[in-house]
Design an enzyme around this catalytic site. Structure first.
Site, PDB file in Angstrom:
ATOM      1  N   TYR A  44      -2.340  -0.294  10.040  1.00 22.03           N
ATOM      2  CA  TYR A  44      -2.545  -0.855   8.702  1.00 22.03           C
ATOM      3  C   TYR A  44      -1.260  -0.744   7.885  1.00 22.03           C
ATOM      4  CZ  TYR A  44      -4.042  -1.086   3.836  1.00 22.03           C
ATOM      5  OH  TYR A  44      -4.142  -1.406   2.501  1.00 22.03           O
ATOM      6  N   SER A 104       0.827  -1.204   0.000  1.00 18.57           N
ATOM      7  CA  SER A 104       0.000   0.000   0.000  1.00 18.57           C
ATOM      8  C   SER A 104       0.860   1.252   0.000  1.00 18.57           C
ATOM      9  CB  SER A 104      -0.900   0.000   1.240  1.00 18.57           C
ATOM     10  OG  SER A 104      -1.508   1.246   1.444  1.00 18.57           O
TER      11      SER A 104
END
Length: 334
Positions: A152, A127
């Site tokens: 995350y 990501s």
């Protein structure tokens, strides 16, 4: 037929990638745990869209070790693409254990399955959030990413490190893709553009964080899956020029590679909203709030390595992409 495993196949990117690979002649086995992080009905509708020859689906959680072992024992996959993860930066502030289970424990189970069954290439979703405190634009895969600002992001950085360890120890060819704000039809309802569309059509205010002073590298779904498809076909090799004294963090002496996959263009959030308003034919009522914990002000992908290695070239403008999304949204939700 070549057989490939797509994890998160009922998800946004997973469903589109499965559709594309089916068209390219792959036999696709898709898995998903169909959790209720967002509308399960939308996930099932994506699976209905995929149903047909060449596609099979197994409801399975990556964190289910025995289930994953059975899956790899039953099939022999030429390649695996991991798109299953607990997503969302803000959700990680209140539900951290979901990220440890799916993104860490689940990823180990996947690595072990690939290792023990001779999978030729593991492609996994990282990501843009891994860039964290890095503010040097555009984000380069050759820059260090050691200061995540959300759990995350930390799990995604951990995936990159875990994959490298397996590439080094077992020769597993692994490629990590750092996705940049993917949008389009069938998208995730927790994403800002989806929430904005729902609110604007309902005549409700939209929430704009950091008082609108944000920018993103918005990447259309068709461009994303074209890039992923090209990466699958190009397993990485060891970098013969890798220098331990001046280590390149995007490659290795092992068969391992990291790429950014984005639009290579930065759009301000306020311009993005203006384009969405034009597509909807309505103006948004904006409610401005401060920056949220775990978020970053801007993202911008340097994709030179991906262009060089696989010929990736995104071509969809936000005007075209948002028009396509709005058309789908009006049709799907009537």
């Amino acid at each position: 037929m070549k057989k490939i495993l797509i994890t998160g196949a009922a998800g946004f990117i997973g469903s589109f990638l499965s559709k594309k690979l089916l068209g390219e002649g792959w036999q696709v086995v898709g898995i998903d745990n169909l959790n209720d992080y967002y509308d399960v009905g939308l996930k099932r509708a994506r699976l209905t869209w995929l149903a047909g020859a060449g596609f099979s689906f197994v409801e399975l959680d990556l964190a289910d070790r025995e289930g994953m072992e059975r899956l790899f024992a039953e099939h022999r996959f030429e390649a695996v693409v991991n798109l299953a993860a607990q997503a969302g930066v803000r959700y990680s502030l209140t539900n951290p254990h979901a990220y440890a289970s799916s993104n860490l424990v689940g990823f180990v189970n996947l690595l072990e399955g690939c290792r023990h069954t001779g999978v030729g290439h593991l492609v996994f979703a990282s990501s843009s959030s891994v860039y964290g405190g890095n503010t040097q634009m555009p984000f380069s895969v050759h820059d260090a990413v050691d200061h995540p600002v959300s759990l995350y992001a930390a799990t995604k950085k951990s995936n990159e490190m875990m994959a490298h360890a397996y590439s080094h120890l077992y020769g597993l060819r692994t490629t990590g893709l750092r996705f940049f704000t993917v949008y389009g039809p069938w998208g995730r309802p927790d994403m800002a553009y989806f929430l904005f569309t729902k609110a604007i059509l309902a005549g409700e205010p939209i929430t704009v964080f950091n008082n609108g002073e944000m920018a993103r590298d918005f990447t259309y779904i068709d461009d994303i899956v074209e890039g992923v498809s090209r990466v699958i076909a190009r397993p990485p090799a060891a970098n013969p020029g890798w220098d331990h004294r001046r280590p390149d963090v995007a490659s290795s002496w092992a068969p391992y590679r990291i790429y950014n996959i984005g639009n290579n263009r930065q759009e301000t959030l306020m311009h993005f909203i203006e384009v969405l308003e034009d597509c909807l034919g309505r103006k948004a009522v904006k409610r401005f709030l401060p920056m949220q914990d775990g978020d970053v002000q801007a993202t911008y992908a340097d994709i030179d390595d991906l262009i060089r290695d696989v010929g990736f070239q995104p071509s969809t403008s936000i005007e075209t992409g948002l028009h396509q999304f709005v058309q789908w949204y009006r049709g799907y939700y009537r």
